[in-house]
Design a protein around this motif. Sequence first.
Motif, PDB file in Angstrom:
ATOM      1  N   GLN A  28      -0.215 -12.029 -17.692  1.00 21.22           N
ATOM      2  CA  GLN A  28      -0.929 -12.447 -16.489  1.00 21.22           C
ATOM      3  C   GLN A  28       0.026 -12.923 -15.389  1.00 21.22           C
ATOM      4  N   ALA A  29       1.149 -13.558 -15.812  1.00 22.13           N
ATOM      5  CA  ALA A  29       2.142 -14.020 -14.832  1.00 22.13           C
ATOM      6  C   ALA A  29       2.770 -12.842 -14.106  1.00 22.13           C
ATOM      7  N   VAL A  30       3.081 -11.765 -14.854  1.00 18.43           N
ATOM      8  CA  VAL A  30       3.663 -10.565 -14.244  1.00 18.43           C
ATOM      9  C   VAL A  30       2.649  -9.926 -13.296  1.00 18.43           C
ATOM     10  N   ILE A  31       1.412  -9.817 -13.746  1.00 12.80           N
ATOM     11  CA  ILE A  31       0.364  -9.204 -12.918  1.00 12.80           C
ATOM     12  C   ILE A  31       0.153 -10.004 -11.631  1.00 12.80           C
ATOM     13  N   LYS A  32       0.096 -11.341 -11.771  1.00 12.94           N
ATOM     14  CA  LYS A  32      -0.118 -12.193 -10.603  1.00 12.94           C
ATOM     15  C   LYS A  32       1.021 -12.051  -9.594  1.00 12.94           C
ATOM     16  N   ASP A  33       2.241 -11.967 -10.098  1.00 11.78           N
ATOM     17  CA  ASP A  33       3.407 -11.800  -9.235  1.00 11.78           C
ATOM     18  C   ASP A  33       3.305 -10.503  -8.431  1.00 11.78           C
ATOM     19  N   ARG A  34       2.866  -9.430  -9.079  1.00  4.59           N
ATOM     20  CA  ARG A  34       2.727  -8.135  -8.406  1.00  4.59           C
ATOM     21  C   ARG A  34       1.570  -8.145  -7.406  1.00  4.59           C
ATOM     22  N   GLU A  35       0.498  -8.863  -7.738  1.00  2.30           N
ATOM     23  CA  GLU A  35      -0.622  -8.969  -6.806  1.00  2.30           C
ATOM     24  C   GLU A  35      -0.192  -9.665  -5.508  1.00  2.30           C
ATOM     25  N   LEU A  36       0.629 -10.695  -5.651  1.00  2.00           N
ATOM     26  CA  LEU A  36       1.147 -11.402  -4.469  1.00  2.00           C
ATOM     27  C   LEU A  36       2.052 -10.490  -3.645  1.00  2.00           C
ATOM     28  N   TRP A  37       2.867  -9.712  -4.351  1.00  4.56           N
ATOM     29  CA  TRP A  37       3.763  -8.754  -3.681  1.00  4.56           C
ATOM     30  C   TRP A  37       2.948  -7.738  -2.880  1.00  4.56           C
ATOM     31  N   ILE A  38       1.877  -7.215  -3.482  1.00  6.67           N
ATOM     32  CA  ILE A  38       1.025  -6.242  -2.794  1.00  6.67           C
ATOM     33  C   ILE A  38       0.359  -6.878  -1.574  1.00  6.67           C
ATOM     34  N   SER A  39      -0.084  -8.129  -1.724  1.00  4.89           N
ATOM     35  CA  SER A  39      -0.780  -8.822  -0.631  1.00  4.89           C
ATOM     36  C   SER A  39       0.054  -8.861   0.641  1.00  4.89           C
ATOM     37  N   GLU A  40       1.378  -8.992   0.474  1.00  5.97           N
ATOM     38  CA  GLU A  40       2.260  -9.023   1.640  1.00  5.97           C
ATOM     39  C   GLU A  40       2.195  -7.696   2.408  1.00  5.97           C
ATOM     40  N   TYR A  41       2.162  -6.583   1.674  1.00  2.48           N
ATOM     41  CA  TYR A  41       2.076  -5.271   2.318  1.00  2.48           C
ATOM     42  C   TYR A  41       0.716  -5.036   2.980  1.00  2.48           C
ATOM     43  N   LEU A  42      -0.311  -5.705   2.452  1.00  5.57           N
ATOM     44  CA  LEU A  42      -1.659  -5.479   2.965  1.00  5.57           C
ATOM     45  C   LEU A  42      -2.006  -6.376   4.149  1.00  5.57           C
ATOM     46  N   ALA A  43      -1.151  -7.351   4.443  1.00  7.68           N
ATOM     47  CA  ALA A  43      -1.463  -8.322   5.505  1.00  7.68           C
ATOM     48  C   ALA A  43      -1.734  -7.636   6.843  1.00  7.68           C
ATOM     49  N   ALA A  44      -0.858  -6.713   7.236  1.00 10.58           N
ATOM     50  CA  ALA A  44      -1.008  -6.057   8.543  1.00 10.58           C
ATOM     51  C   ALA A  44      -2.270  -5.198   8.615  1.00 10.58           C
ATOM     52  N   PRO A  45      -2.485  -4.263   7.655  1.00  5.50           N
ATOM     53  CA  PRO A  45      -3.716  -3.463   7.757  1.00  5.50           C
ATOM     54  C   PRO A  45      -4.985  -4.299   7.636  1.00  5.50           C
ATOM     55  N   ARG A  46      -4.956  -5.350   6.807  1.00  4.49           N
ATOM     56  CA  ARG A  46      -6.138  -6.219   6.699  1.00  4.49           C
ATOM     57  C   ARG A  46      -6.406  -6.924   8.024  1.00  4.49           C
ATOM     58  N   ALA A  47      -5.339  -7.358   8.687  1.00  6.10           N
ATOM     59  CA  ALA A  47      -5.491  -8.001   9.993  1.00  6.10           C
ATOM     60  C   ALA A  47      -6.059  -7.015  11.018  1.00  6.10           C
ATOM     61  N   GLY A  48      -5.795  -5.719  10.783  1.00  8.11           N
ATOM     62  CA  GLY A  48      -6.312  -4.681  11.677  1.00  8.11           C
ATOM     63  C   GLY A  48      -7.718  -4.219  11.324  1.00  8.11           C
ATOM     64  N   GLY A  49      -8.345  -4.918  10.378  1.00 13.87           N
ATOM     65  CA  GLY A  49      -9.745  -4.614  10.069  1.00 13.87           C
ATOM     66  C   GLY A  49      -9.957  -3.677   8.901  1.00 13.87           C
ATOM     67  N   ILE A  50      -8.887  -3.294   8.184  1.00 12.36           N
ATOM     68  CA  ILE A  50      -9.027  -2.420   7.019  1.00 12.36           C
ATOM     69  C   ILE A  50      -9.276  -3.275   5.774  1.00 12.36           C
ATOM     70  N   ASN A  51     -10.353  -3.000   5.081  1.00 12.99           N
ATOM     71  CA  ASN A  51     -10.688  -3.735   3.862  1.00 12.99           C
ATOM     72  C   ASN A  51     -10.028  -3.055   2.660  1.00 12.99           C
ATOM     73  N   ILE A  52      -9.094  -3.741   2.004  1.00 14.86           N
ATOM     74  CA  ILE A  52      -8.337  -3.145   0.894  1.00 14.86           C
ATOM     75  C   ILE A  52      -8.413  -4.055  -0.331  1.00 14.86           C
ATOM     76  N   ASP A  53      -8.854  -3.494  -1.441  1.00 13.08           N
ATOM     77  CA  ASP A  53      -8.845  -4.217  -2.710  1.00 13.08           C
ATOM     78  C   ASP A  53      -7.485  -4.038  -3.380  1.00 13.08           C
ATOM     79  N   ILE A  54      -7.204  -4.918  -4.347  1.00 17.10           N
ATOM     80  CA  ILE A  54      -5.964  -4.829  -5.129  1.00 17.10           C
ATOM     81  C   ILE A  54      -6.321  -4.623  -6.596  1.00 17.10           C
ATOM     82  N   LYS A  55      -5.643  -3.679  -7.240  1.00 17.12           N
ATOM     83  CA  LYS A  55      -5.859  -3.437  -8.668  1.00 17.12           C
ATOM     84  C   LYS A  55      -4.495  -3.293  -9.337  1.00 17.12           C
ATOM     85  N   VAL A  56      -4.119  -4.283 -10.143  1.00 18.68           N
ATOM     86  CA  VAL A  56      -2.871  -4.231 -10.906  1.00 18.68           C
ATOM     87  C   VAL A  56      -3.236  -4.198 -12.392  1.00 18.68           C
TER      88      VAL A  56
END
Length: 310
Positions: A62-90
């Motif tokens: 779970q620690a590894v998965i959580k770390d990767r989810e946080l990493w993905i969130s950084e990449y999604l910040a810009a498109p999410r701010a632009g109104g794109i709804n993106i889920d994360i699946k690790v």
Amino acid sequence: MSTYNNILVVLDPTSEPQKALNRAVELVRLQGGKLTAFLSVYDFSYEMTTMLSGDERESMRQAVIKDRELWISEYLAAPRAGGINIDIKVVWHNRPFEAIVHAVLEDSYDLVIKGTHDHDVLKSMIFTPTDWHILRKCPCPVLLVKDHDWPKGGNIIAAVNAGSEQEHHLSLNQRVIAKAQQMAAMLSAKTHLVNAFPGTPVNIAIEIPEFNPQEYNSTMKHHHTDALTKLATQFDIAPEHSHVQEGMPEDVIPAIAKTLDAEMVIIGTIGRTGLSAAIIGNTAEHVIDRLDCDVLAVKPANFVCPLAKE
């Protein structure tokens, strides 16, 4: 109405620019749809933790998965701010292609988008990288992203096997052209049909003195041209956008794509298993390696995923 309503985009932990994610966001902006950013993770040191309790092993996972989810969130910040709804699946899985295919089966994604790059020619003939497994086994279309942009008013290629009388080829041609026209409409692009036909078999020309290679080539070209003309007429594609050329598909299709500066090539893939798949792959895979633009790989209508029952 979206062409693809439920899209899975596979991220690459080894790459800084996430070109598959960028392309997926671009596609959603064009046509709407739901987007899920996907990553399969596995820490091989996990194999060395058998002395730990089940709870401790689960905590490590779970620690590894959580770390990767946080990493993905950084990449999604810009498109999410632009109104794109993106889920994360690790997911935790040691075979990425299986994780991707199982995700498609479980959540009914209708498109997988993944970045790809040139494979070593020798290795790609002997080994089967993740991309090849996905192409053979994924039940939905797969968009392999390269570095070519998607400018409006460009060219989309539908690679067909017009000369074949086999039912699976006839059906796949229809699906490939339909997908090409959908993409062309979305990108305000033109649809082109490309068909390669084989040249004169050298051994026949040598072994049979009365064999006329020029006549053979002429007959073959006419057969493929007539078949492609029928397809072009059926789909209302201009005659000047139909291309018939002698040669192997892995030579002809990339050459025409380069000449047209195509944004995308749509190609049919017929899944293979066993030794033939492991050693040489199939025509689609050799074509993909030699293209500089995106490739949308489409399966036959009756394709049965080999992982569906696992």
